[in-house]
Design a protein around this motif. Structure first.
Motif, mmCIF file in Angstrom:
data_model
loop_
_atom_site.group_PDB
_atom_site.id
_atom_site.type_symbol
_atom_site.label_atom_id
_atom_site.label_comp_id
_atom_site.label_asym_id
_atom_site.label_seq_id
_atom_site.Cartn_x
_atom_site.Cartn_y
_atom_site.Cartn_z
ATOM 1 N N ALA A 77 0.737 -1.533 -0.555
ATOM 2 C CA ALA A 77 -0.031 -0.356 0.479
ATOM 3 C C ALA A 77 0.735 1.801 0.097
ATOM 4 N N LYS A 78 0.500 2.143 -1.150
ATOM 5 C CA LYS A 78 1.247 3.039 -1.229
ATOM 6 C C LYS A 78 1.199 4.218 -0.133
ATOM 7 N N TYR A 79 0.307 4.074 0.248
ATOM 8 C CA TYR A 79 -0.141 5.566 1.386
ATOM 9 C C TYR A 79 -0.749 4.482 2.430
ATOM 10 N N GLY A 80 -0.742 3.561 2.835
ATOM 11 C CA GLY A 80 -1.425 3.002 4.334
ATOM 12 C C GLY A 80 -2.673 3.159 4.403
ATOM 13 N N GLY A 81 -3.155 2.369 5.804
ATOM 14 C CA GLY A 81 -4.610 2.762 5.766
ATOM 15 C C GLY A 81 -5.072 0.992 6.334
ATOM 16 N N ARG A 82 -6.312 0.574 6.707
ATOM 17 C CA ARG A 82 -7.011 0.375 6.622
ATOM 18 C C ARG A 82 -7.804 -1.032 5.871
ATOM 19 N N ILE A 83 -7.728 -2.313 5.569
ATOM 20 C CA ILE A 83 -7.329 -2.791 4.994
ATOM 21 C C ILE A 83 -8.921 -2.914 5.199
ATOM 22 N N LEU A 84 -9.648 -2.997 3.506
ATOM 23 C CA LEU A 84 -11.887 -2.966 3.798
ATOM 24 C C LEU A 84 -11.620 -4.705 2.827
ATOM 25 N N SER A 85 -10.894 -4.987 2.300
ATOM 26 C CA SER A 85 -11.424 -6.480 1.912
ATOM 27 C C SER A 85 -10.187 -7.456 0.530
ATOM 28 N N PHE A 86 -10.072 -7.986 0.426
ATOM 29 C CA PHE A 86 -8.872 -8.167 -0.223
ATOM 30 C C PHE A 86 -10.272 -9.946 -1.319
ATOM 31 N N PRO A 87 -10.479 -9.111 -2.810
ATOM 32 C CA PRO A 87 -11.391 -9.808 -4.207
ATOM 33 C C PRO A 87 -11.116 -10.872 -3.916
ATOM 34 N N LYS A 88 -9.938 -11.136 -3.763
ATOM 35 C CA LYS A 88 -9.092 -12.270 -4.536
ATOM 36 C C LYS A 88 -8.405 -13.311 -3.690
ATOM 37 N N GLU A 89 -7.997 -15.036 -3.329
ATOM 38 C CA GLU A 89 -6.891 -15.406 -2.644
ATOM 39 C C GLU A 89 -6.285 -15.287 -3.203
ATOM 40 N N ILE A 90 -5.339 -16.877 -2.796
ATOM 41 C CA ILE A 90 -4.571 -17.387 -2.784
ATOM 42 C C ILE A 90 -4.826 -18.161 -3.766
ATOM 43 N N GLY A 91 -3.806 -18.220 -4.831
ATOM 44 C CA GLY A 91 -3.763 -19.192 -5.713
ATOM 45 C C GLY A 91 -4.784 -18.590 -6.868
ATOM 46 N N ASP A 92 -5.182 -17.475 -7.151
ATOM 47 C CA ASP A 92 -6.865 -17.017 -7.710
ATOM 48 C C ASP A 92 -5.718 -16.448 -8.940
ATOM 49 N N THR A 93 -6.050 -16.585 -10.309
ATOM 50 C CA THR A 93 -4.707 -15.700 -11.483
ATOM 51 C C THR A 93 -5.967 -14.332 -11.115
ATOM 52 N N VAL A 94 -4.943 -13.319 -11.748
ATOM 53 C CA VAL A 94 -5.759 -11.972 -11.736
ATOM 54 C C VAL A 94 -4.809 -11.503 -13.093
ATOM 55 N N ALA A 95 -5.453 -10.587 -13.846
ATOM 56 C CA ALA A 95 -5.142 -9.900 -15.001
ATOM 57 C C ALA A 95 -4.483 -8.592 -14.152
ATOM 58 N N LYS A 96 -3.444 -8.132 -15.620
ATOM 59 C CA LYS A 96 -3.390 -6.755 -15.099
ATOM 60 C C LYS A 96 -3.753 -5.648 -14.393
ATOM 61 N N THR A 198 -4.096 -2.157 -7.131
ATOM 62 C CA THR A 198 -4.408 -3.119 -8.726
ATOM 63 C C THR A 198 -3.289 -4.158 -8.917
ATOM 64 N N ALA A 199 -2.645 -4.637 -9.693
ATOM 65 C CA ALA A 199 -2.031 -5.768 -10.296
ATOM 66 C C ALA A 199 -1.677 -5.303 -10.951
ATOM 67 N N PRO A 200 0.217 -5.110 -10.657
ATOM 68 C CA PRO A 200 0.797 -4.758 -12.117
ATOM 69 C C PRO A 200 1.396 -5.089 -13.016
ATOM 70 N N PHE A 201 1.309 -6.291 -12.893
ATOM 71 C CA PHE A 201 1.076 -7.063 -14.033
ATOM 72 C C PHE A 201 0.208 -8.553 -13.638
ATOM 73 N N SER A 202 -0.238 -9.338 -14.620
ATOM 74 C CA SER A 202 -1.321 -10.118 -15.144
ATOM 75 C C SER A 202 -0.474 -11.619 -14.327
ATOM 76 N N GLY A 203 -0.907 -12.631 -13.528
ATOM 77 C CA GLY A 203 -0.215 -13.396 -12.687
ATOM 78 C C GLY A 203 -0.983 -14.564 -11.743
#
Length: 387
Positions: A77-96, A198-203
């Motif tokens: 997190a570039k500016y910090g803060g309280r995390i509200l959500s993680f839309p993705k789980e460990i092992g999920d693939t994401v697009a950039k 957001t994801a800096p690259f697909s992975g």
């Protein structure tokens, strides 16, 4: 009565003569059984041989490791803060550009409203300074005309000009305040915008380093991301294998996750320094064909081809004989075993390279050599044509 005695006496004599004759016959006809050595010398030691011919010869290095990504990132997190959500789980693939996490922006939105209020105040101050500057400019013009008409003194003109210069400085300062307030708004709005991470690259998401509800400072990683398009196999090599491995060499790779399948690869690069804990060097292999479902962390078994030569004479390792520090093999010539010293090279896949001492077409003993001595007769029980 005398006749009966004579008959018994004659029968006893005949029985004694038969017994003595039998013993003499057995002693005369007995011969000891021949020894194994005598039998082998007469019939030949049974052996299996192979006829050696020039063939291709390859040497290998086996290594283990894991699948890694050439591009991995610890997303923070570039500016910090309280995390509200993680839309993705460990092992999920994401697009950039896809959302990985969101942060609470309530405090930022309050700061934005305050910053906007500061902009409004600064703008009003700047407008007032602008009006004062315009009035001062008009006053300078009027004073200069009166001075030209000799109505006022030059000193009064100078005082008007000083008032104008002061008004200009106040206006410039007010304008700077406006810009500073607007910059503050932009910073807060940027922080609000970047509260959506957001994801800096697909992975693929490798791990989460924070939890929903946790307050994270600026710059602290909250998850890891690996690029699936840049996967390699990182295998570990001891330092004594390094001289034999170089980029571009062919390799084969198997995965426990894909049983029964073998994949081709090539050496991409070799680490310049060893792992400080294991003292092993990491070599990266690039797969020529990537199986579906490949992901970082999978266990890898690799075989690197360090040398491939044609026209090489080689024998099975079990054919070698070591006598008094000399390496040799038994060859078969005209039914006799001949102890032939040889110079050997590298070993690979149960075979040994023969650099000198043998010629193409010779028959080398591969089984039964334990009973052989120089010049002993042999009986070829089984022959293999080539290796």
């Amino acid at each position: 009565m005398k006749t009966v005695r004579k008959l018994f006496l004659a029968g006893g004599i005949l029985a004694l003569l038969a017994y003595v004759g039998g013993r003499i016959h057995r002693k005369v006809s007995f011969r000891p059984a021949p020894s194994i050595r005598q039998t082998q010398a007469e019939e030949g030691v049974p052996v299996e041989v192979v006829r050696i011919e020039p063939a291709s010869f390859a040497t290998f290095i086996s290594a283990t490791g894991r699948v890694v990504s050439e591009e991995e990132a610890s997303v923070s997190a570039k500016y910090g803060g309280r995390i509200l959500s993680f839309p993705k789980e460990i092992g999920d693939t994401v697009a950039k550009g896809e959302t990985l996490a969101t942060l609470d922006t309530l405090q930022l939105e309050i700061q934005r409203e305050q910053a906007l209020s500061q902009v409004a105040v600064a703008q009003r101050t700047a407008a007032q300074a602008k009006a004062e500057m315009d009035d001062a400019a008009k006053d300078v013009g009027r004073m200069e005309r009166l001075f030209a008409e000799k109505v006022i003194s030059e000193k009064e003109v100078e005082r008007a000009r000083l008032r104008y210069d002061s008004a200009v400085q106040r206006h410039e300062a007010a304008q700077a305040q406006v810009k500073a307030a607007q910059d503050a708004v932009r910073l807060v709005e940027q922080a609000i915008e970047e509260s959506v991470i957001t994801a800096p690259f697909s992975g693929i998401i490798g791990s989460k380093l924070a939890s929903v509800g946790e307050v994270v400072p600026a710059g602290r990683p909250i998850l890891t991301l690996a690029n699936l398009a840049k996967l390699t196999c990182a295998v570990n090599l001891p330092e004594n294998d390094l001289p034999r491995v170089r980029p571009g060499q062919d390799a084969t790779v198997v995965f426990d996750a894909f049983p029964g399948k073998e994949f081709t690869a090539s050496v991409l690069r070799i680490a310049g320094t060893p792992n400080p804990d294991t003292r092993l060097f990491e070599a990266h292999l690039r797969l020529r064909e990537r199986p579906a479902g490949l992901r970082p962390g999978l266990f890898v078994k690799a075989t690197i081809v360090t040398r491939r030569s044609a026209g090489v004479l080689a024998v099975p390792e079990q054919a070698l004989v070591s006598q008094e520090g000399t390496t040799a093999v038994f060859t078969v010539k005209e039914g006799k075993a001949r102890l032939t010293p040889v110079a050997i090279g590298e070993k690979s896949d149960g075979k040994v390279e023969i650099r000198s001492g043998l010629a193409s077409g010779e028959f080398v003993v591969i089984s039964g050599r334990e009973m052989l001595t120089e010049g002993i007769s042999v009986r070829v029980r089984k022959a293999e044509n080539g290796l």
